[in-house]
Structures are given as C-alpha cells and as structure tokens.
Scaffold this motif. Structure first.
Motif, PDB file in Angstrom:
ATOM      1  N   VAL A  39       0.858  -1.184   0.000  1.00  0.00           N
ATOM      2  CA  VAL A  39       0.000   0.000   0.000  1.00  0.00           C
ATOM      3  C   VAL A  39       0.897   1.237   0.000  1.00  0.00           C
ATOM      4  O   VAL A  39       1.695   1.420   0.903  1.00  0.00           O
ATOM      5  N   ASP A  40       0.762   2.067  -1.021  1.00  0.00           N
ATOM      6  CA  ASP A  40       1.595   3.273  -1.063  1.00  0.00           C
ATOM      7  C   ASP A  40       0.801   4.528  -0.718  1.00  0.00           C
ATOM      8  O   ASP A  40       1.362   5.605  -0.615  1.00  0.00           O
ATOM      9  N   SER A  41      -0.490   4.374  -0.514  1.00  0.00           N
ATOM     10  CA  SER A  41      -1.322   5.502  -0.106  1.00  0.00           C
ATOM     11  C   SER A  41      -1.366   5.573   1.422  1.00  0.00           C
ATOM     12  O   SER A  41      -1.705   4.591   2.081  1.00  0.00           O
ATOM     13  N   LYS A  42      -0.985   6.731   1.956  1.00  0.00           N
ATOM     14  CA  LYS A  42      -0.991   6.919   3.410  1.00  0.00           C
ATOM     15  C   LYS A  42      -2.399   6.740   3.972  1.00  0.00           C
ATOM     16  O   LYS A  42      -2.582   6.130   5.017  1.00  0.00           O
ATOM     17  N   LEU A  43      -3.381   7.287   3.261  1.00  0.00           N
ATOM     18  CA  LEU A  43      -4.774   7.195   3.704  1.00  0.00           C
ATOM     19  C   LEU A  43      -5.219   5.739   3.784  1.00  0.00           C
ATOM     20  O   LEU A  43      -5.803   5.309   4.781  1.00  0.00           O
ATOM     21  N   LEU A  44      -4.932   4.979   2.740  1.00  0.00           N
ATOM     22  CA  LEU A  44      -5.345   3.579   2.715  1.00  0.00           C
ATOM     23  C   LEU A  44      -4.621   2.779   3.798  1.00  0.00           C
ATOM     24  O   LEU A  44      -5.222   1.964   4.491  1.00  0.00           O
ATOM     25  N   ARG A  45      -3.324   3.073   3.979  1.00  0.00           N
ATOM     26  CA  ARG A  45      -2.557   2.384   5.034  1.00  0.00           C
ATOM     27  C   ARG A  45      -3.159   2.666   6.406  1.00  0.00           C
ATOM     28  O   ARG A  45      -3.375   1.753   7.205  1.00  0.00           O
ATOM     29  N   ASN A  46      -3.454   3.944   6.666  1.00  0.00           N
ATOM     30  CA  ASN A  46      -3.988   4.326   7.970  1.00  0.00           C
ATOM     31  C   ASN A  46      -5.376   3.742   8.214  1.00  0.00           C
ATOM     32  O   ASN A  46      -5.674   3.286   9.313  1.00  0.00           O
ATOM     33  N   ARG A  47      -6.204   3.751   7.179  1.00  0.00           N
ATOM     34  CA  ARG A  47      -7.555   3.195   7.334  1.00  0.00           C
ATOM     35  C   ARG A  47      -7.500   1.690   7.543  1.00  0.00           C
ATOM     36  O   ARG A  47      -8.261   1.145   8.328  1.00  0.00           O
ATOM     37  N   THR A  48      -6.596   1.027   6.830  1.00  0.00           N
ATOM     38  CA  THR A  48      -6.438  -0.420   6.998  1.00  0.00           C
ATOM     39  C   THR A  48      -5.952  -0.734   8.411  1.00  0.00           C
ATOM     40  O   THR A  48      -6.485  -1.622   9.076  1.00  0.00           O
ATOM     41  N   ALA A  49      -4.959   0.016   8.874  1.00  0.00           N
ATOM     42  CA  ALA A  49      -4.428  -0.192  10.228  1.00  0.00           C
ATOM     43  C   ALA A  49      -5.499   0.098  11.273  1.00  0.00           C
ATOM     44  O   ALA A  49      -5.627  -0.641  12.247  1.00  0.00           O
ATOM     45  N   GLY A  50      -6.269   1.149  11.060  1.00  0.00           N
ATOM     46  CA  GLY A  50      -7.343   1.491  11.990  1.00  0.00           C
ATOM     47  C   GLY A  50      -8.386   0.402  12.048  1.00  0.00           C
ATOM     48  O   GLY A  50      -8.856   0.020  13.122  1.00  0.00           O
ATOM     49  N   TYR A  51      -8.748  -0.126  10.902  1.00  0.00           N
ATOM     50  CA  TYR A  51      -9.738  -1.204  10.882  1.00  0.00           C
ATOM     51  C   TYR A  51      -9.181  -2.456  11.540  1.00  0.00           C
ATOM     52  O   TYR A  51      -9.884  -3.125  12.292  1.00  0.00           O
ATOM     53  N   ALA A  52      -7.916  -2.778  11.269  1.00  0.00           N
ATOM     54  CA  ALA A  52      -7.285  -3.957  11.887  1.00  0.00           C
ATOM     55  C   ALA A  52      -7.292  -3.821  13.407  1.00  0.00           C
ATOM     56  O   ALA A  52      -7.593  -4.779  14.128  1.00  0.00           O
ATOM     57  N   THR A  53      -6.995  -2.622  13.892  1.00  0.00           N
ATOM     58  CA  THR A  53      -6.969  -2.371  15.334  1.00  0.00           C
ATOM     59  C   THR A  53      -8.359  -2.561  15.935  1.00  0.00           C
ATOM     60  O   THR A  53      -8.515  -3.227  16.958  1.00  0.00           O
ATOM     61  N   ARG A  54      -9.381  -2.019  15.272  1.00  0.00           N
ATOM     62  CA  ARG A  54     -10.763  -2.178  15.760  1.00  0.00           C
ATOM     63  C   ARG A  54     -11.222  -3.629  15.651  1.00  0.00           C
ATOM     64  O   ARG A  54     -11.912  -4.143  16.536  1.00  0.00           O
ATOM     65  N   TYR A  55     -10.836  -4.292  14.561  1.00  0.00           N
ATOM     66  CA  TYR A  55     -11.218  -5.688  14.354  1.00  0.00           C
ATOM     67  C   TYR A  55     -10.656  -6.575  15.474  1.00  0.00           C
ATOM     68  O   TYR A  55     -11.362  -7.414  16.018  1.00  0.00           O
ATOM     69  N   LEU A  56      -9.388  -6.362  15.834  1.00  0.00           N
ATOM     70  CA  LEU A  56      -8.775  -7.123  16.921  1.00  0.00           C
ATOM     71  C   LEU A  56      -9.524  -6.912  18.224  1.00  0.00           C
ATOM     72  O   LEU A  56      -9.747  -7.862  18.978  1.00  0.00           O
ATOM     73  N   ALA A  57      -9.901  -5.672  18.498  1.00  0.00           N
ATOM     74  CA  ALA A  57     -10.632  -5.363  19.727  1.00  0.00           C
ATOM     75  C   ALA A  57     -11.972  -6.093  19.741  1.00  0.00           C
ATOM     76  O   ALA A  57     -12.369  -6.656  20.760  1.00  0.00           O
ATOM     77  N   SER A  58     -12.663  -6.133  18.596  1.00  0.00           N
ATOM     78  CA  SER A  58     -13.959  -6.806  18.544  1.00  0.00           C
ATOM     79  C   SER A  58     -13.796  -8.318  18.687  1.00  0.00           C
ATOM     80  O   SER A  58     -14.628  -8.978  19.290  1.00  0.00           O
ATOM     81  N   GLN A  59     -12.710  -8.871  18.154  1.00  0.00           N
ATOM     82  CA  GLN A  59     -12.459 -10.309  18.286  1.00  0.00           C
ATOM     83  C   GLN A  59     -12.197 -10.677  19.747  1.00  0.00           C
ATOM     84  O   GLN A  59     -12.676 -11.679  20.227  1.00  0.00           O
ATOM     85  N   THR A  60     -11.430  -9.846  20.437  1.00  0.00           N
ATOM     86  CA  THR A  60     -11.109 -10.101  21.834  1.00  0.00           C
ATOM     87  C   THR A  60     -12.363 -10.028  22.688  1.00  0.00           C
ATOM     88  O   THR A  60     -12.602 -10.871  23.535  1.00  0.00           O
ATOM     89  N   LYS A  61     -13.189  -9.020  22.405  1.00  0.00           N
ATOM     90  CA  LYS A  61     -14.439  -8.857  23.144  1.00  0.00           C
ATOM     91  C   LYS A  61     -15.335 -10.071  22.929  1.00  0.00           C
ATOM     92  O   LYS A  61     -15.947 -10.579  23.850  1.00  0.00           O
ATOM     93  N   ARG A  62     -15.374 -10.558  21.690  1.00  0.00           N
ATOM     94  CA  ARG A  62     -16.214 -11.703  21.348  1.00  0.00           C
ATOM     95  C   ARG A  62     -15.755 -12.946  22.113  1.00  0.00           C
ATOM     96  O   ARG A  62     -16.564 -13.705  22.619  1.00  0.00           O
ATOM     97  N   LYS A  63     -14.442 -13.161  22.199  1.00  0.00           N
ATOM     98  CA  LYS A  63     -13.904 -14.315  22.928  1.00  0.00           C
ATOM     99  C   LYS A  63     -14.286 -14.262  24.392  1.00  0.00           C
ATOM    100  O   LYS A  63     -14.589 -15.268  25.002  1.00  0.00           O
TER     101      LYS A  63
END
Length: 70
Positions: A39-63
């Motif tokens: 990914v060479d777009s800063k926006l796309l990188r940041n949005r992907t990282a932000g989603y990954a961070t939120r996704y991990l939090a939701s997975q942990t909560k689910r467990k």
C-alpha cells in the motif's frame, strides 16, 4: 463514494499474521500494514491499520463474552 477494500485487507492480514498485530496499538499496526503490504497511499494504510486495530478489539471482546460450555 469512497470505496476502500480496507476491511478485507485488514481482516486478511490479521488472520494471516495473527502475531504481528497488537490490539489497541494503532501506531504499531500502521507500521505492520506498511511492512506487510505494498500500500503506497498513506490514507489507505492508515484506514487499513485502523480497521485492523478495531477488528482485533472486537475479536477479543467476542472471545470474552462467549458462553462457557460445560
């Protein structure tokens, strides 16, 4: 409309490299997204990282909220 396949990319990355991402650590995850993707777009990188961070939090909560099966 903005169409970013960030959710798919983020979920794939977290599943493919489960030990590379840290829950609640956007800065770390941002560096990992940059390292693991082309990914060479800063926006796309940041949005992907932000989603990954939120996704991990939701997975942990689910467990934690899964019913205890006896």
């Amino acid at each position: 409309s903005d169409y970013f396949p960030k959710k798919n990319i983020a979920i794939e990355l977290v599943k493919k490299y489960p030990n590379q991402f840290k829950q609640g650590d956007f800065q770390h995850n941002k560096a990992k997204v940059a390292e693991l993707t082309d990914v060479d777009s800063k926006l796309l990188r940041n949005r992907t990282a932000g989603y990954a961070t939120r996704y991990l939090a939701s997975q942990t909560k689910r467990k934690m909220t899964q019913p205890i099966s006896e």
